[in-house]
Every structure is written in structure tokens, then in C-alpha cells.
Motif scaffolding. Structure first.
Motif, PDB file in Angstrom:
ATOM      1  N   SER A  47       0.839  -1.197   0.000  1.00 53.66           N
ATOM      2  CA  SER A  47       0.000   0.000   0.000  1.00 53.66           C
ATOM      3  C   SER A  47       0.871   1.243   0.000  1.00 53.66           C
ATOM      4  N   LEU A  48       0.395   2.267  -0.705  1.00 51.10           N
ATOM      5  CA  LEU A  48       1.080   3.552  -0.749  1.00 51.10           C
ATOM      6  C   LEU A  48       0.107   4.666  -0.423  1.00 51.10           C
ATOM      7  N   LYS A  49       0.601   5.700   0.214  1.00 49.39           N
ATOM      8  CA  LYS A  49      -0.176   6.928   0.318  1.00 49.39           C
ATOM      9  C   LYS A  49      -0.344   7.472  -1.092  1.00 49.39           C
ATOM     10  N   TYR A  50      -1.417   8.224  -1.318  1.00 53.70           N
ATOM     11  CA  TYR A  50      -1.645   8.808  -2.635  1.00 53.70           C
ATOM     12  C   TYR A  50      -0.448   9.663  -3.054  1.00 53.70           C
ATOM     13  N   SER A  51       0.091  10.429  -2.122  1.00 52.80           N
ATOM     14  CA  SER A  51       1.234  11.289  -2.442  1.00 52.80           C
ATOM     15  C   SER A  51       2.461  10.468  -2.835  1.00 52.80           C
ATOM     16  N   LYS A 102     -25.071   5.664  -3.271  1.00 53.17           N
ATOM     17  CA  LYS A 102     -26.335   6.363  -3.542  1.00 53.17           C
ATOM     18  C   LYS A 102     -27.252   5.524  -4.434  1.00 53.17           C
ATOM     19  N   GLU A 103     -26.700   4.969  -5.497  1.00 49.90           N
ATOM     20  CA  GLU A 103     -27.499   4.209  -6.463  1.00 49.90           C
ATOM     21  C   GLU A 103     -28.222   3.034  -5.816  1.00 49.90           C
ATOM     22  N   TYR A 104     -27.522   2.316  -4.935  1.00 49.08           N
ATOM     23  CA  TYR A 104     -28.110   1.140  -4.298  1.00 49.08           C
ATOM     24  C   TYR A 104     -28.725   1.450  -2.934  1.00 49.08           C
ATOM     25  N   LYS A 105     -28.769   2.743  -2.596  1.00 45.09           N
ATOM     26  CA  LYS A 105     -29.384   3.216  -1.349  1.00 45.09           C
ATOM     27  C   LYS A 105     -28.845   2.476  -0.118  1.00 45.09           C
ATOM     28  N   LEU A 106     -27.508   2.360  -0.082  1.00 47.13           N
ATOM     29  CA  LEU A 106     -26.852   1.681   1.032  1.00 47.13           C
ATOM     30  C   LEU A 106     -26.843   2.572   2.268  1.00 47.13           C
ATOM     31  N   ARG A 107     -26.634   1.960   3.407  1.00 45.08           N
ATOM     32  CA  ARG A 107     -26.594   2.682   4.681  1.00 45.08           C
ATOM     33  C   ARG A 107     -25.538   3.776   4.663  1.00 45.08           C
ATOM     34  N   GLY A 108     -24.416   3.480   4.045  1.00 44.97           N
ATOM     35  CA  GLY A 108     -23.312   4.429   4.004  1.00 44.97           C
ATOM     36  C   GLY A 108     -22.063   3.740   3.514  1.00 44.97           C
ATOM     37  N   PHE A 109     -20.933   4.230   3.967  1.00 48.72           N
ATOM     38  CA  PHE A 109     -19.657   3.651   3.564  1.00 48.72           C
ATOM     39  C   PHE A 109     -18.681   3.720   4.720  1.00 48.72           C
ATOM     40  N   SER A 110     -17.677   2.868   4.619  1.00 50.09           N
ATOM     41  CA  SER A 110     -16.573   2.843   5.576  1.00 50.09           C
ATOM     42  C   SER A 110     -15.294   3.053   4.781  1.00 50.09           C
ATOM     43  N   VAL A 111     -14.346   3.770   5.355  1.00 46.84           N
ATOM     44  CA  VAL A 111     -13.096   4.068   4.665  1.00 46.84           C
ATOM     45  C   VAL A 111     -11.935   3.497   5.448  1.00 46.84           C
ATOM     46  N   TRP A 112     -10.997   2.923   4.722  1.00 45.93           N
ATOM     47  CA  TRP A 112      -9.726   2.586   5.330  1.00 45.93           C
ATOM     48  C   TRP A 112      -8.656   3.029   4.360  1.00 45.93           C
ATOM     49  N   VAL A 113      -7.685   3.589   4.672  1.00 45.84           N
ATOM     50  CA  VAL A 113      -7.082   4.124   5.877  1.00 45.84           C
ATOM     51  C   VAL A 113      -7.099   5.647   5.724  1.00 45.84           C
ATOM     52  N   ILE A 114      -7.615   6.371   6.693  1.00 47.78           N
ATOM     53  CA  ILE A 114      -7.619   7.827   6.629  1.00 47.78           C
ATOM     54  C   ILE A 114      -6.191   8.340   6.839  1.00 47.78           C
ATOM     55  N   GLY A 115      -5.840   9.357   6.059  1.00 54.03           N
ATOM     56  CA  GLY A 115      -4.509   9.933   6.132  1.00 54.03           C
ATOM     57  C   GLY A 115      -3.644   9.559   4.939  1.00 54.03           C
ATOM     58  N   GLN A 116      -4.128   8.644   4.101  1.00 52.28           N
ATOM     59  CA  GLN A 116      -3.352   8.220   2.935  1.00 52.28           C
ATOM     60  C   GLN A 116      -4.048   8.592   1.628  1.00 52.28           C
ATOM     61  N   GLU A 117      -5.170   9.265   1.725  1.00 52.31           N
ATOM     62  CA  GLU A 117      -6.043   9.524   0.573  1.00 52.31           C
ATOM     63  C   GLU A 117      -5.580  10.686  -0.300  1.00 52.31           C
ATOM     64  N   ASP A 118      -6.139  10.714  -1.488  1.00 60.00           N
ATOM     65  CA  ASP A 118      -6.041  11.860  -2.379  1.00 60.00           C
ATOM     66  C   ASP A 118      -6.792  12.996  -1.683  1.00 60.00           C
ATOM     67  N   PRO A 119      -6.175  14.145  -1.451  1.00 58.53           N
ATOM     68  CA  PRO A 119      -6.853  15.237  -0.749  1.00 58.53           C
ATOM     69  C   PRO A 119      -8.159  15.674  -1.419  1.00 58.53           C
ATOM     70  N   ASN A 120      -8.295  15.451  -2.707  1.00 53.65           N
ATOM     71  CA  ASN A 120      -9.520  15.837  -3.406  1.00 53.65           C
ATOM     72  C   ASN A 120     -10.725  14.969  -3.037  1.00 53.65           C
ATOM     73  N   ILE A 121     -10.483  13.864  -2.345  1.00 56.06           N
ATOM     74  CA  ILE A 121     -11.597  13.031  -1.868  1.00 56.06           C
ATOM     75  C   ILE A 121     -12.512  13.854  -0.960  1.00 56.06           C
ATOM     76  N   TRP A 122     -11.925  14.729  -0.168  1.00 62.63           N
ATOM     77  CA  TRP A 122     -12.726  15.528   0.767  1.00 62.63           C
ATOM     78  C   TRP A 122     -13.690  16.437   0.019  1.00 62.63           C
ATOM     79  N   LYS A 123     -13.282  16.921  -1.153  1.00 64.64           N
ATOM     80  CA  LYS A 123     -14.190  17.734  -1.973  1.00 64.64           C
ATOM     81  C   LYS A 123     -15.361  16.895  -2.464  1.00 64.64           C
ATOM     82  N   SER A 124     -15.096  15.627  -2.806  1.00 68.28           N
ATOM     83  CA  SER A 124     -16.165  14.718  -3.226  1.00 68.28           C
ATOM     84  C   SER A 124     -17.187  14.542  -2.106  1.00 68.28           C
ATOM     85  N   LEU A 125     -16.692  14.414  -0.898  1.00 66.21           N
ATOM     86  CA  LEU A 125     -17.593  14.208   0.242  1.00 66.21           C
ATOM     87  C   LEU A 125     -18.432  15.452   0.535  1.00 66.21           C
TER      88      LEU A 125
END
Length: 133
Positions: A47-51, A102-125
Motif C-alpha cells: 500500500s502507498l499513500k496517494y502522495s 447512492k445508487e443502491y441506497k446503502l446505509r453508508g460507507f466505511s473508509v480505510w485508511v484515513i490519512g493516505q487519501e487523495d486530498p480531493n476526496i474531501w471535496k467529493s464528500l
């Protein structure tokens, strides 16, 4: 991923199902033993951080491509005569997974691992409400 969602929805109500979304990128390496090429060729990943993933692609001047059927960015490059691959979990792939929630009207989502993501993910949220109250 869609096949997996549909499979679980046969047994679990959508309002109880949370989609797991990775935020780490994967770097696949290969190793070759020239004396016993077929028997001893092997590969592994880490695994790699996005950066880190984008820095490695930049270091090897590797073009980042998009696999539309898999909804993921990737690149590959030669290193010491062997190819290495990186699959990026970036904002675009993350948005695709949010759209499935959204399409399948799921309860939500879980993310692993916070701190390694593309910073633009936060804009998506910020711009994609998962469920209206």
C-alpha cells in the motif's frame, strides 16, 4: 464491485449495508529468477499513500491512465527490466464508489485508511450527500 453489492443485497437489506472504500493506492512489483524463470517469477504489492504513488509515477515519468471498466486510475513503468504497476485510489475512483452507495441506497460507507487519501476526496464528500434526512 457491483456484482459484490448485488450479491450481498440478496441477503442483507440496503439500509444495513455499508460499502468499504479503500483510500490507499497499491504498488505491484515483480521479481524474476532468470535461472528458473517460470517457477520462480513472483509478484507482490504494498500500500502507498496517494502522495507516494503520484511521486513514484512522476519519478519514472509514467503516464497515469484510467481503466473505465474498473473505474480506477493506474500506471506502469519499467524498472530494472521488469514492469511495476500502481493502481490509484483517487478522487475519481472514490466518487464512483460514492455513486454506488447512492445508487443502491446503502446505509453508508466505511473508509480505510484515513490519512493516505487523495486530498480531493474531501471535496467529493462535501459535494455528494449520501442520504437526505
Amino acid at each position: 464491485m457491483i456484482k459484490n453489492i448485488k450479491f450481498f443485497l440478496e441477503e442483507v437489506p440496503a439500509e444495513k449495508l455499508s460499502l468499504g472504500i479503500p483510500t490507499t493506492s497499491q504498488h505491484w512489483n515483480t521479481e524474476q529468477d532468470d535461472e528458473k524463470y517460470v517457477a520462480n517469477a513472483r509478484s507482490w504489492s504494498r500500500s502507498l499513500k496517494y502522495s507516494e504513488a503520484t511521486a513514484l509515477a512522476e519519478q519514472f515519468e509514467a503516464k497515469i491512465n484510467w481503466l473505465d471498466d474498473q473505474k480506477v486510475a493506474y500506471t506502469f513503468f519499467e524498472n530494472g527490466g521488469l514492469f511495476e504497476y500502481i493502481f490509484f485510489e483517487d478522487a475519481r475512483s472514490f466518487q464512483h464508489k460514492l455513486d454506488l452507495v447512492k445508487e443502491y441506497k446503502l446505509r453508508g460507507f466505511s473508509v480505510w485508511v484515513i490519512g493516505q487519501e487523495d486530498p480531493n476526496i474531501w471535496k467529493s464528500l462535501e459535494s455528494t450527500p449520501i442520504r437526505k434526512k
